[in-house]
Design a protein around this motif. Structure first.
Motif, PDB file in Angstrom:
ATOM      1  N   PHE A  89      66.557 -10.134 -63.175  1.00  0.00           N
ATOM      2  CA  PHE A  89      65.844 -10.392 -64.267  1.00  0.00           C
ATOM      3  C   PHE A  89      66.758 -11.267 -65.282  1.00  0.00           C
ATOM      4  O   PHE A  89      68.122 -11.373 -64.772  1.00  0.00           O
ATOM      5  CB  PHE A  89      65.735  -8.913 -64.938  1.00  0.00           C
ATOM      6  N   ALA A  90      66.314 -11.448 -66.368  1.00  0.00           N
ATOM      7  CA  ALA A  90      66.859 -12.248 -67.300  1.00  0.00           C
ATOM      8  C   ALA A  90      68.483 -11.766 -67.877  1.00  0.00           C
ATOM      9  O   ALA A  90      69.326 -12.202 -68.224  1.00  0.00           O
ATOM     10  CB  ALA A  90      66.169 -12.811 -68.412  1.00  0.00           C
ATOM     11  N   ASN A  91      68.406 -10.259 -67.889  1.00  0.00           N
ATOM     12  CA  ASN A  91      69.583  -9.724 -68.200  1.00  0.00           C
ATOM     13  C   ASN A  91      70.532  -9.512 -67.108  1.00  0.00           C
ATOM     14  O   ASN A  91      71.528  -8.818 -67.370  1.00  0.00           O
ATOM     15  CB  ASN A  91      69.226  -8.458 -68.952  1.00  0.00           C
ATOM     16  N   GLY A  92      70.372  -9.885 -66.039  1.00  0.00           N
ATOM     17  CA  GLY A  92      71.183  -9.859 -64.914  1.00  0.00           C
ATOM     18  C   GLY A  92      71.066  -8.697 -63.827  1.00  0.00           C
ATOM     19  O   GLY A  92      71.494  -8.341 -62.887  1.00  0.00           O
ATOM     20  N   GLU A  93      70.010  -7.578 -64.627  1.00  0.00           N
ATOM     21  CA  GLU A  93      69.853  -6.407 -63.551  1.00  0.00           C
ATOM     22  C   GLU A  93      68.918  -7.157 -62.275  1.00  0.00           C
ATOM     23  O   GLU A  93      68.289  -8.142 -62.691  1.00  0.00           O
ATOM     24  CB  GLU A  93      68.992  -5.541 -64.459  1.00  0.00           C
ATOM     25  N   THR A  94      69.005  -6.149 -61.236  1.00  0.00           N
ATOM     26  CA  THR A  94      68.167  -6.618 -60.208  1.00  0.00           C
ATOM     27  C   THR A  94      67.238  -5.428 -59.907  1.00  0.00           C
ATOM     28  O   THR A  94      67.872  -4.190 -60.026  1.00  0.00           O
ATOM     29  CB  THR A  94      69.003  -7.091 -58.987  1.00  0.00           C
ATOM     30  N   LYS A  95      66.094  -5.523 -59.087  1.00  0.00           N
ATOM     31  CA  LYS A  95      65.229  -4.620 -58.321  1.00  0.00           C
ATOM     32  C   LYS A  95      65.213  -5.104 -56.683  1.00  0.00           C
ATOM     33  O   LYS A  95      64.548  -6.347 -56.602  1.00  0.00           O
ATOM     34  CB  LYS A  95      64.028  -4.394 -59.141  1.00  0.00           C
TER      35      LYS A  95
END
Length: 146
Positions: A89-95
């Motif tokens: 994601f754009a905020n650096g988080e991942t799934k």
């Protein structure tokens, strides 16, 4: 004809045409809610022709596409074994989503819900294994739903 008769004739003619204009809505409404129109439509995020030698590919997604609540992908041209996908994601988080499944050409993945309300996707990493059947390279296309 006197002035009173001309005025009354003009008013009568206008009154005959006013109901006809009132029945037709304007062709171009002033306020169009465009996001509501495409709210439930799948939007193409991008396609990637997988490399027969590599086992990981990245599909870059720009912020222009907006925020999404769901993703899915489609496999075309050749089969592929998808080990997993990771959505960054754009905020650096991942799934990270473990899949470990063969996808024949022309098939779709299931729909994957994204965490949170709406997420801006920066890129999607596909971990896969190619299945050589003589049809060439598989093309993986990602779709997002607003």
């Amino acid at each position: 004809m006197n002035t009173l008769q001309k005025t009354l004739s003009t008013i009568i003619i206008l009154l005959l045409f006013v109901p006809a204009f009132a029945q037709h809505p304007p062709k171009h409404p002033k306020h169009v809610n465009a996001p509501a129109v495409v709210k439930h439509k799948w939007e193409k995020l991008g396609s990637k022709t997988v490399n027969m030698k590599a086992d990981t590919d990245h599909l870059l997604v720009t912020a222009y596409e907006g925020a999404f609540t769901k993703v899915k992908f489609h496999v075309a041209k050749a089969p592929i074994h998808v080990k997993s996908i990771t959505i960054i994601f754009a905020n650096g988080e991942t799934k990270h989503i473990a899949i470990n499944k063969d996808f024949p050409k022309g098939t779709n993945s299931k729909v994957f819900d994204l965490p949170g309300n709406k997420r801006v996707i920066q890129k999607i990493r596909f971990e896969y294994q190619t299945i050589d059947n003589g049809n060439g390279k598989a093309i993986v296309t990602a779709f997002g739903k607003h």
